[in-house]
Every structure is written in structure tokens, then in C-alpha cells.
Design an enzyme around this catalytic site. Structure first.
Site, PDB file in Angstrom:
ATOM      1  N   ASP A   4       0.936  -1.284  -0.006  1.00  0.00           N
ATOM      2  CA  ASP A   4       0.070  -0.021   0.039  1.00  0.00           C
ATOM      3  C   ASP A   4       0.878   1.222  -0.068  1.00  0.00           C
ATOM      4  O   ASP A   4       1.862   1.333   0.788  1.00  0.00           O
ATOM      5  CB  ASP A   4      -0.919  -0.177   1.363  1.00  0.00           C
ATOM      6  CG  ASP A   4      -1.815   1.030   1.295  1.00  0.00           C
ATOM      7  OD1 ASP A   4      -2.440   1.548   0.162  1.00  0.00           O
ATOM      8  OD2 ASP A   4      -2.344   1.229   2.545  1.00  0.00           O
ATOM      9  N   HIS A   5       0.717   2.255  -1.083  1.00  0.00           N
ATOM     10  CA  HIS A   5       1.210   3.262  -0.914  1.00  0.00           C
ATOM     11  C   HIS A   5       2.862   3.286  -1.191  1.00  0.00           C
ATOM     12  O   HIS A   5       3.728   3.877  -0.467  1.00  0.00           O
ATOM     13  CB  HIS A   5       1.114   4.403   0.487  1.00  0.00           C
ATOM     14  CG  HIS A   5      -0.322   4.864   0.383  1.00  0.00           C
ATOM     15  ND1 HIS A   5      -0.825   5.901  -0.570  1.00  0.00           N
ATOM     16  CD2 HIS A   5      -1.356   4.360   1.060  1.00  0.00           C
ATOM     17  CE1 HIS A   5      -1.858   6.451  -0.276  1.00  0.00           C
ATOM     18  NE2 HIS A   5      -2.173   5.353   0.652  1.00  0.00           N
ATOM     19  N   HIS A  43      -7.144   9.818   5.164  1.00  0.00           N
ATOM     20  CA  HIS A  43      -6.596   8.768   5.827  1.00  0.00           C
ATOM     21  C   HIS A  43      -6.706   9.188   7.539  1.00  0.00           C
ATOM     22  O   HIS A  43      -6.965  10.289   7.809  1.00  0.00           O
ATOM     23  CB  HIS A  43      -5.074   8.591   5.463  1.00  0.00           C
ATOM     24  CG  HIS A  43      -4.889   7.923   4.417  1.00  0.00           C
ATOM     25  ND1 HIS A  43      -4.348   8.635   3.384  1.00  0.00           N
ATOM     26  CD2 HIS A  43      -5.111   6.802   3.677  1.00  0.00           C
ATOM     27  CE1 HIS A  43      -4.235   8.270   2.136  1.00  0.00           C
ATOM     28  NE2 HIS A  43      -4.787   6.755   2.289  1.00  0.00           N
ATOM     29  N   SER A  85     -12.154   4.030   6.932  1.00  0.00           N
ATOM     30  CA  SER A  85     -12.470   4.074   8.402  1.00  0.00           C
ATOM     31  C   SER A  85     -12.994   5.196   8.843  1.00  0.00           C
ATOM     32  O   SER A  85     -12.352   6.424   8.539  1.00  0.00           O
ATOM     33  CB  SER A  85     -11.284   3.677   9.278  1.00  0.00           C
ATOM     34  OG  SER A  85     -10.383   2.435   8.792  1.00  0.00           O
ATOM     35  N   ALA A 119      -7.539   0.779   7.351  1.00  0.00           N
ATOM     36  CA  ALA A 119      -6.328   0.764   8.458  1.00  0.00           C
ATOM     37  C   ALA A 119      -6.550   1.332   9.774  1.00  0.00           C
ATOM     38  O   ALA A 119      -6.434   0.462  10.525  1.00  0.00           O
ATOM     39  CB  ALA A 119      -5.208   1.658   7.696  1.00  0.00           C
TER      40      ALA A 119
HETATM   41 ZN    ZN Z   1      -4.321   5.205   1.373  1.00  0.00          ZN
END
Ligand code: ZN
Length: 275
Positions: A80-81, A174, A205, A226
């Protein structure tokens, strides 16, 4: 089986559900999400950010997943990323079946160039690539600074890079939301109407179940979670430490954290894939 991420996403796109992608930090969060996918027999993606790889070692997380995966629904292991070509290469060498290259902070042409480089390298190893266009909020941006993904740019970007899935900026952020987020569901639909590859939502989230369902209906095929998992892990761990106060053996209180992650992951899987 542990498969290419794009296999899971293409099927999800065709059948109108989303594959949840869970960010893991340690053995216990890996066990929690693997229990969830095994109990429900639904596909998931297990992913790590570069900061996690720095914390635990690049070969660690794919080994934890492979050693503990018991079969059932297919899963993928995803970076991820990813920030550069090298970290993508290292993850592929460590057994990841999918990588993300995040060039979203670059100018359009530079993002295309970097993404194309990673696509060529990853495809040669049989691994698929997620890229990002537009911005997803985080610690630095306030809502007003989030750049939504432009529809015509998305079409051009996919054409020029040959990327397998695309994370889009539609108002998510995020971490923990300060106020109520405003998600541009219409923009998801506009992009999904003209772009063939699966679309990805980051920063889920804190979105309501209804918003998440609407995002899936509008054309999202992968959703990253996450913060929810980290919160569940920490809450479970604290409960375990209180319940087993007299013990010094981590194997007696860490199962509380595994169970907490498992319960949250099961709820998310059901939300992303209604029967
Ligand atoms: Zn992300």
C-alpha cells in the site's frame, strides 16, 4: 490460493461487490484478518505500508501471511502506498502479488512516467499494480485542499500507464475524520462509467455503512481499512492486559487483540460483500 490482486478485483467489479484491503502491523493482526476470511469464505487483500515494512522487515509480512493462510477464499498480498520503484521491486521479490505506486503528489506527466515504469517492471514478474490520481486527505491536508480526480485525466492516465487498478480522490481521508466527510459519489460513478479497470477507495475507516455501500454501488471494487483495525487491535490488547493482569506470557493476552481484529474484519467483509 494466494493470487494476483487484480484477479480478486476484476471478479468483484463484475459481481458488484468490493474486496476489503486490511492494513496489518504484526502477527496478531495477520491472524485476525486470516481468521475472518476463513470463517466467512470471502476474499480479502492483506496489505502493508512502507512504514510497516521499515518497522518489521520487508520479508516478514508476506511470510506471516503465507505461513498462516489455511486456504478457503482467495487472498492477495499487497504493498500500500509504495513510494518508488525499489520498494515495489523488493515487495515483489518478497512474494507480494500486488503493489501500489503512489505518484499522486507528482505532476500528471511525472505520475504517468513513474507508474508506467512500475507497471512494466511488475507485469514482467506477473504482479499487478494500483496507482493513484487526485489526492486522498491525510495529516497535512484540510478538506478544502483535497484534489478530486478529474474524469478525463483518469481515462488518459489508465490509457497511458496500463495500470490494473486506480485509487481516486473523492473526498476521503486517511486516519480519523474530524467532521463528517463529504464523499463525491457522483464522481465515482462518472469515472466508473468511462474507465474499465477496478477503482479503489482509500480512507474508509470512519465512513458510515451507508456511504460505503453507496460507493460500492457507484463502482468501487477495493476499499482500504487501516485505522479501524489498529483501533480494534489496541482496544483488544488493553482488554487482554486487564483480564489477564497476573500473567506475563504474551500468548495469554494477545489472543484478545486477535479476536478484536477478527470481529472488526468480519463486520467489514460483510459490509463490502452483502449476500
Ligand atoms: Zn491510502
Amino acid at each position: 490460493m494466494i493470487v494476483r490482486g487484480s484477479e480478486l478485483l476484476i471478479k468483484a467489479k463484475k459481481d458488484g461487490y468490493a474486496v476489503p484491503a486490511f492494513n496489518v502491523d504484526n502477527l496478531e493482526s495477520v491472524l485476525g484478518v486470516l481468521n475472518a476470511t476463513s470463517i466467512l469464505s470471502k476474499p480479502i487483500i492483506i496489505q502493508t505500508i512502507p512504514r510497516t515494512l521499515k518497522y518489521g522487515g520487508i520479508a516478514t509480512y508476506s511470510s506471516l501471511v503465507k505461513a498462516n493462510y489455511k486456504g478457503g477464499a482467495d487472498i492477495a498480498i499487497h504493498l500500500d502506498h509504495g513510494g518508488d520503484l525499489q520498494v515495489c521491486r523488493d515487495c515483489i521479490d518478497a512474494g507480494y502479488t500486488s503493489v501500489m505506486i503512489d505518484g499522486s503528489m507528482l505532476e500528471f506527466d511525472k505520475n504517468v512516467q513513474l507508474t508506467k515504469q512500475v507497471v512494466d517492471m511488475a507485469h514482467a514478474s506477473g504482479v499487478c499494480v494500483e496507482a493513484e490520481l487526485g489526492t486522498i486527505g491525510g495529516k497535512e491536508e484540510t478538506e478544502g485542499q483535497i484534489k478530486y480526480t478529474e474524469v478525463d485525466e483518469a481515462v488518459k492516465f489508465v490509457e497511458l500507464t496500463g495500470v490494473d487498478s486506480l485509487a481516486i480522490g473523492v473526498g476521503t481521508a486517511h486516519g480519523v475524520y474530524k467532521g463528517t466527510p463529504h464523499i463525491a459519489i457522483d464522481r465515482i460513478k462518472e469515472i466508473a462509467d468511462v474507465v474499465d479497470i477496478p477503482l479503489v477507495l482509500h480512507g474508509a475507516s470512519g465512513l458510515s455503512d451507508e456511504v460505503i455501500r453507496n460507493c460500492i454501488k457507484a463502482g468501487i471494487s477495493k476499499i482500504n481499512f487501516a485505522t479501524h483495525l489498529r483501533q480494534a487491535f489496541t482496544k483488544g490488547l488493553k482488554e487482554g492486559l486487564v483480564s489477564k493482569e497476573a500473567t506475563y506470557d504474551p500468548k495469554t493476552y494477545l489472543p484478545y487483540a486477535i479476536k478484536a481484529v477478527q470481529d472488526v474484519a468480519m463486520g467489514i467483509i460483510k459490509l463490502c460483500q452483502p449476500d
